[in-house]
Design an enzyme around this catalytic site. Structure first.
Site, mmCIF file in Angstrom:
data_model
loop_
_atom_site.group_PDB
_atom_site.id
_atom_site.type_symbol
_atom_site.label_atom_id
_atom_site.label_comp_id
_atom_site.label_asym_id
_atom_site.label_seq_id
_atom_site.Cartn_x
_atom_site.Cartn_y
_atom_site.Cartn_z
ATOM 1 N N ARG A 49 -13.683 20.693 -8.820
ATOM 2 C CA ARG A 49 -13.038 19.583 -8.714
ATOM 3 C C ARG A 49 -13.936 18.864 -7.154
ATOM 4 O O ARG A 49 -14.232 17.422 -7.148
ATOM 5 C CB ARG A 49 -11.949 19.860 -8.009
ATOM 6 C CG ARG A 49 -10.785 18.701 -8.352
ATOM 7 C CD ARG A 49 -9.816 18.610 -8.587
ATOM 8 N NE ARG A 49 -8.449 17.639 -7.163
ATOM 9 C CZ ARG A 49 -8.763 17.475 -5.877
ATOM 10 N NH1 ARG A 49 -9.311 18.303 -5.228
ATOM 11 N NH2 ARG A 49 -8.401 15.867 -5.172
ATOM 12 N N GLU A 129 -5.194 7.810 13.946
ATOM 13 C CA GLU A 129 -4.752 7.121 13.869
ATOM 14 C C GLU A 129 -3.481 6.608 12.833
ATOM 15 O O GLU A 129 -2.750 6.297 11.927
ATOM 16 C CB GLU A 129 -5.696 6.212 13.527
ATOM 17 C CG GLU A 129 -4.991 4.336 12.861
ATOM 18 C CD GLU A 129 -3.839 3.587 13.782
ATOM 19 O OE1 GLU A 129 -4.815 3.472 15.204
ATOM 20 O OE2 GLU A 129 -3.008 3.786 13.424
ATOM 21 N N GLY A 187 7.937 11.279 -7.923
ATOM 22 C CA GLY A 187 6.619 11.179 -7.193
ATOM 23 C C GLY A 187 6.946 10.883 -5.484
ATOM 24 O O GLY A 187 5.806 10.635 -4.885
ATOM 25 N N LYS A 205 5.874 12.362 14.126
ATOM 26 C CA LYS A 205 4.992 10.599 14.667
ATOM 27 C C LYS A 205 5.732 10.178 15.627
ATOM 28 O O LYS A 205 5.680 9.189 16.670
ATOM 29 C CB LYS A 205 5.208 9.815 13.141
ATOM 30 C CG LYS A 205 4.623 10.729 11.637
ATOM 31 C CD LYS A 205 5.127 9.247 10.547
ATOM 32 C CE LYS A 205 4.104 10.161 9.722
ATOM 33 N NZ LYS A 205 5.179 9.996 8.027
HETATM 34 N N1 HSE Z 1 5.737 11.814 3.664
HETATM 35 C C1 HSE Z 1 4.970 10.599 4.650
HETATM 36 C C2 HSE Z 1 6.658 9.940 4.021
HETATM 37 C C3 HSE Z 1 4.123 10.287 3.857
HETATM 38 O O1 HSE Z 1 7.472 9.699 3.197
HETATM 39 O O2 HSE Z 1 6.406 9.123 4.595
HETATM 40 C C4 HSE Z 1 3.285 11.076 5.416
HETATM 41 O O3 HSE Z 1 3.852 10.733 6.509
#
Ligand code: HSE
Length: 452
Positions: A49, A129, A187, A205
């Site tokens: 793939r 980043e 999704g 984060k």
């Molecule tokens: N799962 C994360 C979000 C995306 O829903 O923002 C990647 O950090």
């Protein structure tokens, strides 16, 4: 000059976006970087793939270590994710003298201290980043654009999945569970949504932003993390009636000791649902979008908005790191931008404060028996604790929920907004209010930030 050669570990959604954008914009990127940047080797378990995605000109292998061992590769992009094999591969790439670009916030938030130390010792860069807020260049802004400032606080919507769910709950008046299923079908949420809905992804984060903003080590283990699973449609509605929206925020603040409030010097690092005034720009960030507000002493308030996930938005951040490394890799390591913005020998040991010492304001909702004197008892407890009330709202319980309490004691929801107080003080007051016989259900507490 011949192009710099890049090896890619993992060609999923972000990896294929990176490959495509690098190809599509190669001339423009070369004009900026000073030389071409080419992905010449890819490692992926699904070799067939991967080969189909990159075409015959690129070597594809199943063994990531073959990429790290290739002496022609200068930069390794790690897009595998998680703390397991990704950690070993990043450390091995560093040991092999490769610069690393990664979107792996979990890895850096938990093992960043070890990884950055290894990179500094080896004189290579680890760029990330893409790890925070996808395509928004928030790392660059914090580390370089705002470098003149003493940063005071950061508050961000840094998880698109939960922001989508909260937007839908507000728009349609639906409960969390219903919207989660819808988000999964569309999704927007993973089959196992734990990291997103429990606030863990946002805390990774926030941990990275906190380290860069204040020059402290990454300390995910000290972050307070609360997700959105317990939020009800009624609270979103009541918040709206009071002029607020509820968002899942990643917050980090520098805090000076305040003897009157009983609080000490330190840093707040927390992720939880939060009321914010509906008139703030960030309160109007809807769907899967991300936004981060940064308050600096010189610049004031700045706001960064954009797509926090997705193939090409995240690729945009990965490639920005590739360009930075291409420009800087021949520079003396001491003249590069430090990984965490501050020089490694100038890091601060300001502690991350426990949640009990955080200072914030609150939304409280009490389901009470609708009888004489209840409100006086509740407000009396808050007054006794020195907690000042900002607003009070009373609503018949079935006005919002549609519940009908036939044959039962009439019930009412009392909603209280408070001014700032120390969390420990609020915990004690909630325990006292909860013990009142007229308080019929567990008290809902949601923190509130004015972001002024
Ligand atoms: N799962 C994360 C979000 C995306 O829903 O923002 C990647 O950090």
């Amino acid at each position: 000059m011949k192009p710099i050669q890049v090896g890619l570990l993992g060609i999923g959604v972000v990896g294929s976006g990176t490959f495509n954008v690098l190809q599509r914009n190669q001339e423009e990127i070369k004009r900026r970087a000073g030389r071409g940047i080419e992905i010449t080797m890819v490692a992926d378990l699904n070799v067939a793939r991967a080969q189909e995605l990159v075409g015959p000109g690129v070597t594809v292998v199943s063994d990531a270590r073959a990429v790290i061992a290739n002496p022609d590769i200068d930069i390794v992009i790690e897009l595998i994710g998680g703390y397991g094999i990704a950690k070993s591969l990043v450390l091995e790439a560093i040991a092999a003298g490769k610069h690393v670009v990664t979107a792996n916030k979990a890895l850096l938030a938990v093992h960043g201290t070890e990884i950055f130390a290894a990179a500094s010792a080896k004189g290579v860069m680890v760029a990330f980043e893409a790890a925070v807020a996808g395509g928004i260049p928030i790392i660059k802004a914090l580390r370089e654009g705002l470098t003149a400032n003493r940063i005071q606080w950061i508050a961000g919507i840094i998880n698109g999945t939960t922001n989508f769910i909260l937007s839908e709950m507000r728009d349609k008046g639906l409960d969390f569970g219903v919207v989660l299923k819808e988000a999964q079908a569309l999704g927007y949420a993973e089959a196992d949504p734990t990291f997103d809905i429990e606030g863990i992804d946002a805390a990774h984060k926030a941990t990275l932003m906190s380290a860069i903003a204040f020059g402290v080590p990454v300390q995910f283990d000290k972050a307070y993390v609360e997700g959105i699973t317990k939020l009800g449609a009624a609270d979103i509605k009541y918040a709206e009636q009071l002029g607020y929206r509820i968002k899942l925020l990643g917050i980090t603040k520098r805090r000076a000791a305040d003897a009157a409030k009983g609080s000490s010097d330190g840093i707040e690092l927390r992720v939880h649902p939060c009321l914010i005034p509906a008139k703030r720009l960030i309160a109007n960030v809807e769907g899967a979008m991300n936004a981060v507000v940064v308050q600096g002493d010189a610049v004031g308030t700045t706001l960064y908005y954009g797509k926090g996930a997705g193939s090409e938005p995240t690729a945009s951040a990965v490639i920005a790191d590739l360009v930075d490394i291409t420009r800087l890799h021949t520079a003396d390591a001491a003249h590069r931008v430090p990984h965490l913005a501050f020089q490694p020998n100038a890091m601060s040991n300001l502690p991350v404060l426990p949640m009990s010492e955080v200072v914030t304001s609150y939304y409280l909702r009490l389901r009470v028996a609708d009888e004489t004197g209840v409100l006086t008892k509740v407000t009396g407890i808050l007054a006794e604790a020195g907690i000042s009330i900002d607003a009070v709202l009373q609503r018949e319980a079935d006005e919002i929920s549609g519940e009908v309490s036939l044959g039962q004691v009439p019930q009412t929801d009392v909603i209280i907004l408070t001014h700032d107080c120390v969390e420990a003080c609020m915990n004690a007051a909630i325990a006292q209010m909860q013990a009142l016989p007229s308080v019929l259900e567990p008290i809902t507490r949601i923190r509130k930030e004015e972001l002024a």
